[in-house]
Design an enzyme around this catalytic site. Structure first.
Site, PDB file in Angstrom:
ATOM      1  N   GLY A 191     -52.461  57.912  -6.140  1.00 49.70           N
ATOM      2  CA  GLY A 191     -52.211  57.414  -7.496  1.00 49.70           C
ATOM      3  C   GLY A 191     -53.409  57.699  -8.383  1.00 49.70           C
ATOM      4  N   THR A 228     -56.959  57.430 -10.524  1.00 56.75           N
ATOM      5  CA  THR A 228     -58.350  57.108 -10.176  1.00 56.75           C
ATOM      6  C   THR A 228     -58.643  55.648 -10.516  1.00 56.75           C
ATOM      7  OG1 THR A 228     -58.939  59.400 -10.582  1.00 56.75           O
ATOM      8  CG2 THR A 228     -60.752  57.824 -10.571  1.00 56.75           C
ATOM      9  N   VAL A 283     -56.622  52.958 -10.438  1.00 55.80           N
ATOM     10  CA  VAL A 283     -56.141  52.047  -9.390  1.00 55.80           C
ATOM     11  C   VAL A 283     -56.830  52.369  -8.058  1.00 55.80           C
ATOM     12  CG1 VAL A 283     -54.098  51.222  -8.159  1.00 55.80           C
ATOM     13  CG2 VAL A 283     -53.964  51.678 -10.603  1.00 55.80           C
ATOM     14  N   GLY A 284     -57.183  53.633  -7.863  1.00 56.79           N
ATOM     15  CA  GLY A 284     -57.918  54.017  -6.646  1.00 56.79           C
ATOM     16  C   GLY A 284     -59.181  53.183  -6.479  1.00 56.79           C
ATOM     17  N   GLU A 333     -56.054  59.640  -2.594  1.00 60.19           N
ATOM     18  CA  GLU A 333     -55.533  60.898  -3.163  1.00 60.19           C
ATOM     19  C   GLU A 333     -55.340  60.641  -4.647  1.00 60.19           C
ATOM     20  OE1 GLU A 333     -55.074  63.783  -1.649  1.00 60.19           O
ATOM     21  OE2 GLU A 333     -55.514  63.134   0.385  1.00 60.19           O
ATOM     22  N   CYS A 386     -50.029  66.075  -9.824  1.00 62.00           N
ATOM     23  CA  CYS A 386     -51.488  65.857  -9.780  1.00 62.00           C
ATOM     24  C   CYS A 386     -52.254  67.169  -9.788  1.00 62.00           C
ATOM     25  CB  CYS A 386     -51.851  65.034  -8.556  1.00 62.00           C
ATOM     26  SG  CYS A 386     -51.287  65.784  -7.022  1.00 62.00           S
TER      27      CYS A 386
HETATM   28  P1  NAD Z   1     -48.306  54.526  -9.832  1.00 67.08           P
HETATM   29  O1  NAD Z   1     -48.346  53.769 -11.104  1.00 67.08           O
HETATM   30  O2  NAD Z   1     -47.019  54.736  -9.134  1.00 67.08           O
HETATM   31  O3  NAD Z   1     -49.339  53.808  -8.887  1.00 67.08           O
HETATM   32  C1  NAD Z   1     -49.539  54.211  -7.575  1.00 67.08           C
HETATM   33  C2  NAD Z   1     -49.408  53.008  -6.687  1.00 67.08           C
HETATM   34  O4  NAD Z   1     -50.382  52.059  -7.039  1.00 67.08           O
HETATM   35  C3  NAD Z   1     -48.051  52.334  -6.810  1.00 67.08           C
HETATM   36  O5  NAD Z   1     -47.545  52.090  -5.520  1.00 67.08           O
HETATM   37  C4  NAD Z   1     -48.360  51.079  -7.584  1.00 67.08           C
HETATM   38  O6  NAD Z   1     -47.530  50.016  -7.199  1.00 67.08           O
HETATM   39  C5  NAD Z   1     -49.786  50.786  -7.213  1.00 67.08           C
HETATM   40  N1  NAD Z   1     -50.493  50.092  -8.270  1.00 67.08           N
HETATM   41  C6  NAD Z   1     -50.386  50.285  -9.609  1.00 67.08           C
HETATM   42  N2  NAD Z   1     -51.225  49.473 -10.279  1.00 67.08           N
HETATM   43  C7  NAD Z   1     -51.872  48.727  -9.343  1.00 67.08           C
HETATM   44  C8  NAD Z   1     -52.863  47.708  -9.388  1.00 67.08           C
HETATM   45  N3  NAD Z   1     -53.358  47.262 -10.545  1.00 67.08           N
HETATM   46  N4  NAD Z   1     -53.302  47.190  -8.222  1.00 67.08           N
HETATM   47  C9  NAD Z   1     -52.814  47.634  -7.047  1.00 67.08           C
HETATM   48  N5  NAD Z   1     -51.875  48.581  -6.945  1.00 67.08           N
HETATM   49  C10 NAD Z   1     -51.405  49.135  -8.060  1.00 67.08           C
HETATM   50  O7  NAD Z   1     -48.881  55.928  -9.988  1.00 67.08           O
HETATM   51  P2  NAD Z   1     -49.910  56.427 -10.986  1.00 67.08           P
HETATM   52  O8  NAD Z   1     -51.206  55.815 -10.626  1.00 67.08           O
HETATM   53  O9  NAD Z   1     -49.448  56.367 -12.390  1.00 67.08           O
HETATM   54  O10 NAD Z   1     -49.802  57.973 -10.500  1.00 67.08           O
HETATM   55  C11 NAD Z   1     -50.216  58.977 -11.259  1.00 67.08           C
HETATM   56  C12 NAD Z   1     -51.623  59.354 -10.847  1.00 67.08           C
HETATM   57  O11 NAD Z   1     -51.643  59.671  -9.487  1.00 67.08           O
HETATM   58  C13 NAD Z   1     -52.115  60.562 -11.570  1.00 67.08           C
HETATM   59  O12 NAD Z   1     -53.457  60.356 -11.902  1.00 67.08           O
HETATM   60  C14 NAD Z   1     -52.025  61.658 -10.532  1.00 67.08           C
HETATM   61  O13 NAD Z   1     -52.921  62.701 -10.710  1.00 67.08           O
HETATM   62  C15 NAD Z   1     -52.285  60.897  -9.279  1.00 67.08           C
HETATM   63  N6  NAD Z   1     -51.687  61.562  -8.150  1.00 67.08           N
HETATM   64  C16 NAD Z   1     -52.488  62.096  -7.211  1.00 67.08           C
HETATM   65  C17 NAD Z   1     -51.944  62.784  -6.149  1.00 67.08           C
HETATM   66  C18 NAD Z   1     -52.789  63.406  -5.078  1.00 67.08           C
HETATM   67  O14 NAD Z   1     -52.235  63.800  -4.062  1.00 67.08           O
HETATM   68  N7  NAD Z   1     -54.079  63.534  -5.259  1.00 67.08           N
HETATM   69  C19 NAD Z   1     -50.561  62.916  -6.063  1.00 67.08           C
HETATM   70  C20 NAD Z   1     -49.778  62.354  -7.045  1.00 67.08           C
HETATM   71  C21 NAD Z   1     -50.337  61.662  -8.086  1.00 67.08           C
END
Ligand code: NAD
Length: 556
Positions: free
Chosen positions: A243, A245, A247-248, A265, A299
């Protein structure tokens, strides 16, 4: 939550997600949690709103079950793991149409894209694991030094235990189920947490996957940020997150409380440099395809282009023709372009389109969350579009004087998930590879490196940590246990007895001699040579003894 492993199994109460932030009794001993629909990340209900998936409220119980299942040892059995993976493969085969429909409902994803980047990808991933798993699980035999010549030195592939895999919405099945398959292969129990934002896919995962996998070992937990935060309060043995950075960092901080190892990731801005030596039509097609599959919500999509002013003009002219060839005069009516996932992201993208000047495209329609493939020029480095990950069908071009300026530009920013370089000069490609840092590197192509299952996939710095795919996925979910096995025989004990007190100079010099690092010999199979030498020596001694006896007998 308790850190202890559970002693008994309990039934799991289920909670159901609705659309307000309240809790109530479901009437059957379970609780209903109603969640606000328009939170920061929540999607507005899509046209074909799915019934929200069930979620497991009592994470303690879910985790206890998984911990008990792991403690029972069943996931250590390689046949059990294979069976689960075969079941998962069968699930993909039997539900391909449902998967494609769910992706269409969430993202209006064209079938061809869903086949290539989700179902076929996931099937191939499992097949690759099944072909190689019996080799991967074998203990590895590293080189041995002189002092360990007679010992058993190996690396045992130990599963971590109960791991959590959190998926993202843009490739809602693949990004969850590929790491899940790797974790299963490595012998872990896995808690699956799909992204709530791709609601139809989350529903498919919650309802269908449990029909194919052992329910104690592989529970599915659904919900949004607040449920994920609750989940992260539990203690896992490994966390794998895909997801943003932002939330990461939250996930990493939560994992840190228990020193839980983590793979992140993440995203970021992946630059794409084009030099004037390229065959431009092919380069433009590959770049636009990488940018536009899944409507730019990838991504590893090329985020922005770096090239000279001259190349910019040529790129734009070619791009106009390619877009017309692919989508016709009315792009909105083409079935081959996905839509932006939700209104939050749609509005965010409209904001980003205010940077620079529109050279191609620029139309949009909020009612369909449609944004025309758009190329922006005259952008400045500190424009939002050049600072934030775009994640949509917008491609800014930032002009530079030459390749060295491009390298300087890239190195002044966060480390990208992937760096793309289009050039006919292998020397120039090497310059980029040697002088920049990125999770991956891909020349004269976009996206396709992700499909090479013998390459690790992952970011570096702000684009992530750790990697997976193929054997790298298996290794990610495996603790490499270092094992030394000796016996208690007299010979070894005698040789090593110099380590015991009382210490002396003689013992010290003997130990220094035995422990001294020696340049490794070419693979001479020292232990085999030693054993063969011992055999020859014994045979020789035996012959000698027999000769002596024979001589004595004759002389009588
Ligand atoms: P998303 O909103 O679906 O979030 C990812 C996960 O995090 C979900 O399961 C969600 O429930 C959880 N989440 C969201 N907010 C949270 C919080 N505050 N606390 C705990 N958990 C939480 O996805 P996203 O973050 O919008 O995804 C898009 C991002 O992901 C982009 O930056 C994209 O580049 C990155 N991404 C990376 C890869 C990779 O393989 N490196 C692949 C796909 C997407």
């Amino acid at each position: 939550m308790s850190d202890n492993y559970p002693q008994q199994t309990q039934s799991i109460p289920i909670i159901y997600v609705s659309d307000k932030n309240t809790k109530q009794d479901a009437g059957d001993g379970t609780t209903v949690i109603n969640i606000e629909a328009e939170s920061e990340n929540a999607a507005p209900a899509p046209a074909t709103a799915p019934a929200q998936p069930d979620i497991m409220a009592n994470f303690d119980d879910t985790l206890q079950r998984a911990r008990l299942a792991f403690a029972s040892g069943k996931t250590r059995n390689v046949s059990f793991r294979r069976k689960q993976l075969e079941n998962l493969l069968r699930c993909y085969e039997e539900h391909e149409n449902e998967i494609i429909s769910a992706l269409e409902a969430d993202l209006r994803r064209p079938k061809q894209e869903s086949l290539i980047v989700e179902t076929e990808f996931m099937k191939n991933d499992i097949k690759h694991i099944l072909y190689h798993l019996n080799d991967w699980v074998k203990p590895e035999k590293p080189d041995k030094s002189f002092v360990n010549m007679l010992d058993d030195v190996h690396i045992y592939n130990d599963p971590f235990g109960v791991v959590l895999v959190i998926g993202a919405w843009n490739y809602p099945l693949q990004l969850l189920l590929v790491p899940v398959a790797a974790a299963i292969a490595a012998g872990n129990c896995v808690v699956l947490k799909p992204s709530e934002i791709a609601g139809n896919c989350a529903k498919f995962i919650a309802e269908t996957i449990p029909k194919y996998l052992d329910n104690d070992c592989y529970p599915v937990v659904c919900g949004g940020p607040s449920e994920t935060a609750d989940l992260l309060n539990q203690r896992f043995d490994y966390i794998f997150y895909t997801g943003s950075t932002r939330v990461g960092k939250i996930v990493h901080a939560a994992a840190n409380k228990n020193l839980t190892p983590t793979t992140l990731e993440l995203g970021g801005k992946s630059p794409c440099y084009i030099d004037k030596s390229v065959e431009l039509r092919t380069a433009v097609k590959r770049i636009l395809w990488g940018k536009l599959i899944n409507c730019g919500q990838t991504c590893i999509a090329p985020d922005y282009i770096l090239c000279s002013k001259e190349m910019e003009q040529k790129f734009i002219a070619e791009a106009r023709e390619v877009l017309k060839e692919w989508y016709g005069d009315n792009i909105q009516s083409s079935p081959d372009l996905s839509r932006v996932i939700n209104q939050n992201n749609f509005q965010r993208l409209l904001g980003l389109m205010k940077s620079g000047r529109v050279a191609v495209g620029g139309k949009y329609d909020a009612s369909e969350r449609f944004i025309e493939p758009t190329i922006l020029v005259d952008v400045k480095p500190d424009d939002p579009i050049m600072e934030e990950e775009i994640f949509g069908p917008i491609l800014p071009i930032y002009t530079v004087e030459n390749a060295y300026d491009a390298i300087k530009f890239i190195n002044a920013r966060e480390k990208p998930l992937v760096l793309y370089v289009f050039s006919n000069s292998s020397k120039l490609i090497k310059e980029f590879k040697n002088n920049t840092t990125s999770g991956g590197f891909c020349s004269n192509e976009t996206i396709m490196h992700v499909g090479v299952d013998t390459l690790p996939f992952g970011g570096v710095g702000m684009s992530g940590m750790g990697s997976y795919h193929g054997k790298y996925g298996f290794d990610t979910f495996t603790h490499k246990k270092s094992c030394l096995g000796k016996n208690l025989a007299m010979l070894g004990e005698k040789m090593a007895s110099a380590r015991y007190p009382p210490y002396s100079d003689r013992k010290s010099s003997l130990l220094s001699f035995l422990l001294r690092k020696r340049r490794p010999l070419p693979n001479l199979y020292l232990s085999h040579i030693f054993a063969a030498g011992l055999g020859i020596g014994l045979t020789f001694l035996m012959n000698y003894y027999l000769q002596v006896r024979k001589g004595k007998l004759l002389s009588r």
